[in-house]
Write an enzyme that holds these catalytic residues in place. Structure first.
Site, short mmCIF file in Angstrom:
data_model
loop_
_atom_site.label_atom_id
_atom_site.label_comp_id
_atom_site.label_asym_id
_atom_site.label_seq_id
_atom_site.Cartn_x
_atom_site.Cartn_y
_atom_site.Cartn_z
N ARG A 93 -10.63 -11.93 15.20
CA ARG A 93 -9.85 -12.19 16.41
C ARG A 93 -10.76 -12.20 17.63
NH1 ARG A 93 -5.78 -7.52 14.83
NH2 ARG A 93 -4.64 -8.51 13.12
N HIS A 102 -9.63 2.95 18.04
CA HIS A 102 -9.34 2.60 16.64
C HIS A 102 -10.13 1.32 16.35
CE1 HIS A 102 -6.55 2.21 13.07
NE2 HIS A 102 -7.04 0.98 13.16
N ARG A 122 -20.68 -3.96 8.36
CA ARG A 122 -21.85 -3.39 7.70
C ARG A 122 -22.97 -4.42 7.56
NH1 ARG A 122 -18.22 -0.98 2.89
NH2 ARG A 122 -17.32 -3.04 3.29
N HIS A 175 -1.26 -0.19 16.48
CA HIS A 175 -2.02 0.97 15.98
C HIS A 175 -1.50 2.28 16.57
CE1 HIS A 175 -5.64 -1.96 15.49
NE2 HIS A 175 -4.96 -1.89 14.35
N LYS A 213 0.87 -1.17 0.00
CA LYS A 213 0.00 0.00 0.00
C LYS A 213 0.91 1.22 0.00
CE LYS A 213 -3.71 2.09 2.77
NZ LYS A 213 -4.47 2.00 4.05
N GLY A 238 -9.31 -4.95 12.66
CA GLY A 238 -8.49 -5.03 13.85
C GLY A 238 -8.83 -3.82 14.70
N GLY A 285 -12.10 2.24 10.25
CA GLY A 285 -13.22 1.90 9.39
C GLY A 285 -14.57 1.85 10.04
#
Length: 409
Positions: A240, A207, A285, A179, A14, A211, A331
């Protein structure tokens, strides 16, 4: 200064190319399926999107394709490779050695490699990316920014496990947290939004993505975080488990005949929301849509998810002896009004929080979602880890150039 930020996984890269002075993104993209047939590069320049399909054998070949896309006449944003003045690398695990970002020389790379046993799925891929980038861009500085660095400010009280201390000395078994780049960015952004010095604030950053982790940031320093020796500890996540009784591990080995590797796979890849929904759903979602329609399986899973998050927020309010602000990011945290409202209304009213439902009804926005009367401010803050990496890279490079008297402000 144009800075290339790269984040290498075992089969992916990325990337973003940023102008460090204006902090604008010039181009970004994702290369997938490195070493696997059907490799694909998705490259974005502003609103334009380009796709390249070409089998890529390794990270060096992958980065060469990315560099080509960045300077191509049709898709590029630089005339030639020499316009890229530095590279910032995301590195997952810095162990106890790295409490801040550093210039990546051979000695540092060896020390990062020494931490591979702490992050066997991530650090080797990060190092592959560093070596590949140094091969393609040998004349520019490379900087490592560590996920664990921000949490190195935790004290022994927070980071030690109650196991024989000899095991900490021998294997460095302790809470590291992850994170960290995101938690650092969000906490500082909260202070900016509230118009107060971060050294005067007690902030809880959540966060929440596939994850997920929570951090207690007291006066600008991480004092505790939910992920531990590995990213498995803490919240319920996509696949997880988060916190479980450690005795479950030998129980499953005895009752089911599982190997250590099979239990590890179960807890990391077959549990969490995926496990709670009988391996039907992992995308939040989908789960939220069904929970809103009173689907019992998804309602139960979402209730557990909310409860664990609220429990950690309450714990960190206690750990800091108070809290001034709570920020949701990543997210799910940025895009789920449903989760934010449920967590606040069900569990956090005792803190004197009042939620503004109209303001909360947003996705991907940067906004205060509590009322002016709320005793604790609640915010949504989109994270920007790439910007943190670019900022750290720029700062380290400019500092080095100043010392050589090759840069002036």
């Amino acid at each position: 200064m144009k800075i290339l930020v790269i984040n290498c996984g075992s089969s992916s890269i990325k990337y973003q190319l940023l102008d460090a002075d204006s902090e604008s993104v010039l181009a970004k993209g994702l290369l997938e399926r490195i070493g696997i047939s059907g490799s694909k590069l998705t490259h974005k320049r502003g609103e334009e999107k380009f796709e390249f399909t070409k089998d890529i054998a390794d990270h060096t070949e992958g980065l060469a394709l990315i560099i080509d896309a960045l300077q191509d006449e049709k898709t590029g944003v630089v005339k030639n490779i020499n316009e890229i003045e530095a590279v910032g690398h995301r590195v997952v695990h810095g162990g106890e050695r790295f409490a801040s970002s550093v210039l990546l020389d051979d000695e540092v790379i060896r020390e990062v490699e020494a931490n591979n046993f702490l992050a066997p799925l991530h650090n080797p891929a990060n190092i592959e990316g560093i070596i590949a980038a140094k091969k393609i861009l040998p004349s520019v500085p490379h900087v490592g920014v560590f996920d664990t660095a921000f949490h190195q400010s935790m004290t022994e009280t927070a980071y030690l496990y109650a196991i024989p201390y000899s095991l900490y000395r021998k294997y460095k078994i302790r809470r590291y947290g992850f994170h960290g780049t995101s938690h650092r960015y969000v906490a500082n952004r909260v202070a900016n939004i509230l118009g107060k010095p971060i050294k005067e604030l007690k902030i809880i950053t959540a966060h929440i993505g596939n994850g997920a982790s929570v951090a207690a940031v007291k006066y600008g320093r991480s004092v505790d975080t939910s992920m531990g020796f590995t990213p498995l500890e803490g919240l319920v996540m996509g696949t997880r488990s988060g916190d479980v009784d450690p005795a479950i591990v030998p129980f499953l080995q005895e009752q089911e005949g599982f190997t250590a590797g099979e239990v590890n796979n179960l807890l990391n890849k077959e549990s969490g929301m995926f496990g709670l929904t009988d391996h039907q759903f992992v995308d939040m979602r989908d789960i939220e849509e069904r929970a809103a329609k009173k689907d019992p399986l998804c309602m139960r899973a979402h209730n557990i998810y909310e409860y664990r998050l609220a429990k950690y927020i309450g714990a960190y309010a206690a750990a800091m002896n108070g809290v001034d602000a709570i920020a949701f990011t990543a997210g799910v945290g940025e895009n789920s009004p449903f989760l934010r409202e449920n967590v606040v209304d069900k569990y956090l009213n005792y803190l004197g929080i009042e939620l503004d439902r109209e303001k909360n009804n947003c996705k991907g926005c940067e906004i205060i979602i509590s009322t002016p009367q709320s005793k604790v401010k609640v915010l949504v803050v989109p994270t920007n880890e790439e910007l943190v990496i670019a900022r750290d890279t720029s700062e380290i490079v400019k500092k080095g150039l100043k010392e050589l008297k090759l840069w002036e402000d």
